[in-house]
Motif scaffolding. Sequence first.
Motif, short mmCIF file in Angstrom:
data_model
loop_
_atom_site.label_atom_id
_atom_site.label_comp_id
_atom_site.label_asym_id
_atom_site.label_seq_id
_atom_site.Cartn_x
_atom_site.Cartn_y
_atom_site.Cartn_z
N LEU A 128 18.66 7.35 -4.06
CA LEU A 128 18.43 8.54 -3.25
C LEU A 128 17.17 8.34 -2.43
O LEU A 128 16.15 7.89 -2.95
N MET A 129 17.23 8.68 -1.15
CA MET A 129 16.05 8.72 -0.29
C MET A 129 15.90 10.18 0.12
O MET A 129 16.83 10.76 0.69
N THR A 130 14.76 10.78 -0.20
CA THR A 130 14.56 12.19 0.11
C THR A 130 13.12 12.45 0.53
O THR A 130 12.23 11.63 0.28
N GLU A 131 12.90 13.59 1.14
CA GLU A 131 11.55 14.00 1.51
C GLU A 131 10.76 14.32 0.25
O GLU A 131 11.28 14.96 -0.67
N ALA A 132 9.52 13.89 0.21
CA ALA A 132 8.68 14.12 -0.97
C ALA A 132 8.58 15.60 -1.29
O ALA A 132 8.55 15.99 -2.47
N MET B 265 0.81 -1.20 0.00
CA MET B 265 0.00 0.00 0.00
C MET B 265 0.85 1.27 0.00
O MET B 265 0.33 2.36 -0.11
N MET B 266 2.18 1.13 0.12
CA MET B 266 3.04 2.30 0.17
C MET B 266 2.93 3.13 -1.10
O MET B 266 3.25 4.28 -1.12
N GLY B 267 2.53 2.54 -2.16
CA GLY B 267 2.44 3.24 -3.44
C GLY B 267 3.14 2.43 -4.50
O GLY B 267 4.19 1.86 -4.26
N GLN B 268 2.50 2.35 -5.62
CA GLN B 268 3.10 1.59 -6.71
C GLN B 268 4.33 2.34 -7.21
O GLN B 268 4.27 3.55 -7.44
N PRO B 269 5.44 1.64 -7.37
CA PRO B 269 6.63 2.30 -7.92
C PRO B 269 6.35 2.82 -9.33
O PRO B 269 5.58 2.22 -10.08
N ARG C 115 13.47 4.24 -10.86
CA ARG C 115 12.34 3.63 -10.16
C ARG C 115 12.04 4.50 -8.95
O ARG C 115 12.88 4.62 -8.04
N VAL C 116 10.87 5.14 -8.95
CA VAL C 116 10.49 6.09 -7.92
C VAL C 116 9.38 5.47 -7.07
O VAL C 116 8.32 5.11 -7.59
N THR C 117 9.64 5.34 -5.76
CA THR C 117 8.68 4.73 -4.85
C THR C 117 8.40 5.68 -3.69
O THR C 117 9.33 6.12 -3.02
N THR C 118 7.13 5.97 -3.45
CA THR C 118 6.74 6.78 -2.31
C THR C 118 6.53 5.86 -1.12
O THR C 118 5.77 4.90 -1.20
N MET C 119 7.20 6.16 -0.04
CA MET C 119 7.12 5.35 1.17
C MET C 119 6.00 5.87 2.08
O MET C 119 5.54 7.00 1.91
N THR C 120 5.59 5.06 3.04
CA THR C 120 4.50 5.46 3.93
C THR C 120 4.88 6.62 4.84
O THR C 120 4.01 7.32 5.33
N ASP C 121 6.16 6.84 5.07
CA ASP C 121 6.59 7.91 5.97
C ASP C 121 6.78 9.25 5.27
O ASP C 121 7.32 10.20 5.84
N GLY C 122 6.34 9.36 4.01
CA GLY C 122 6.45 10.61 3.28
C GLY C 122 7.77 10.77 2.55
O GLY C 122 8.00 11.79 1.91
N MET C 123 8.63 9.78 2.64
CA MET C 123 9.90 9.82 1.93
C MET C 123 9.71 9.22 0.53
O MET C 123 8.78 8.45 0.30
N VAL C 124 10.60 9.57 -0.38
CA VAL C 124 10.58 9.02 -1.72
C VAL C 124 11.95 8.40 -1.99
O VAL C 124 12.98 9.03 -1.77
N GLN C 125 11.92 7.15 -2.45
CA GLN C 125 13.16 6.46 -2.82
C GLN C 125 13.22 6.40 -4.34
O GLN C 125 12.27 5.97 -4.99
N THR C 126 14.35 6.84 -4.89
CA THR C 126 14.57 6.79 -6.33
C THR C 126 15.85 6.03 -6.60
O THR C 126 16.91 6.39 -6.09
#
Length: 148
Positions: free
Chosen positions: A111-115, A21-25, A46-57
């Motif tokens: 990269l892990m960054t704030e959305a 449910m974190m969000g489809q990459p 590949r960009v994935t939004t995490m449940t904590d509001g962070m985005v992993q690319t």
Amino acid sequence: MNTRNLGLSVLLLSLLSGCMMMGQPRNLAFRHNPVTADPNAAGSARVTTMTDGMVQTTLVLTGLTPNKAYIAHYHAFGPASNTDPCASNGPVSVGFPSFTSDASGNGTTTLMTEAAKIAGDAGAYINVHYADAPAVVPICAPVKTTKG
């Protein structure tokens, strides 16, 4: 199945469901810029939004110059174009860790960054540059298609 194993199974399934449910990459394809550098360069972000509001690319690249150092950045939409972010010459909004391609010309960086740092026009495109010559930009991945 005993009650304990059933409980662990239910817990595991709920944890896995939460991860889904974190969000489809979102997969973005890189395209070659109109330069002579690295003519076979390609790859994806590949960009994935995490449940904590962070985005992993995660960038997975091929066709780079073997054993060469690179840098990559999210860029905001710039003033030069309203429809092609890669041609818009926008400012850097956040940088990826630098990386060096392997002997086959493959490279990866994450990269892990704030959305908020890449929200709206701040994350309009991702450029990959030569580390020793940042003006050389062999490939770009458009994240947005229009400004605003």
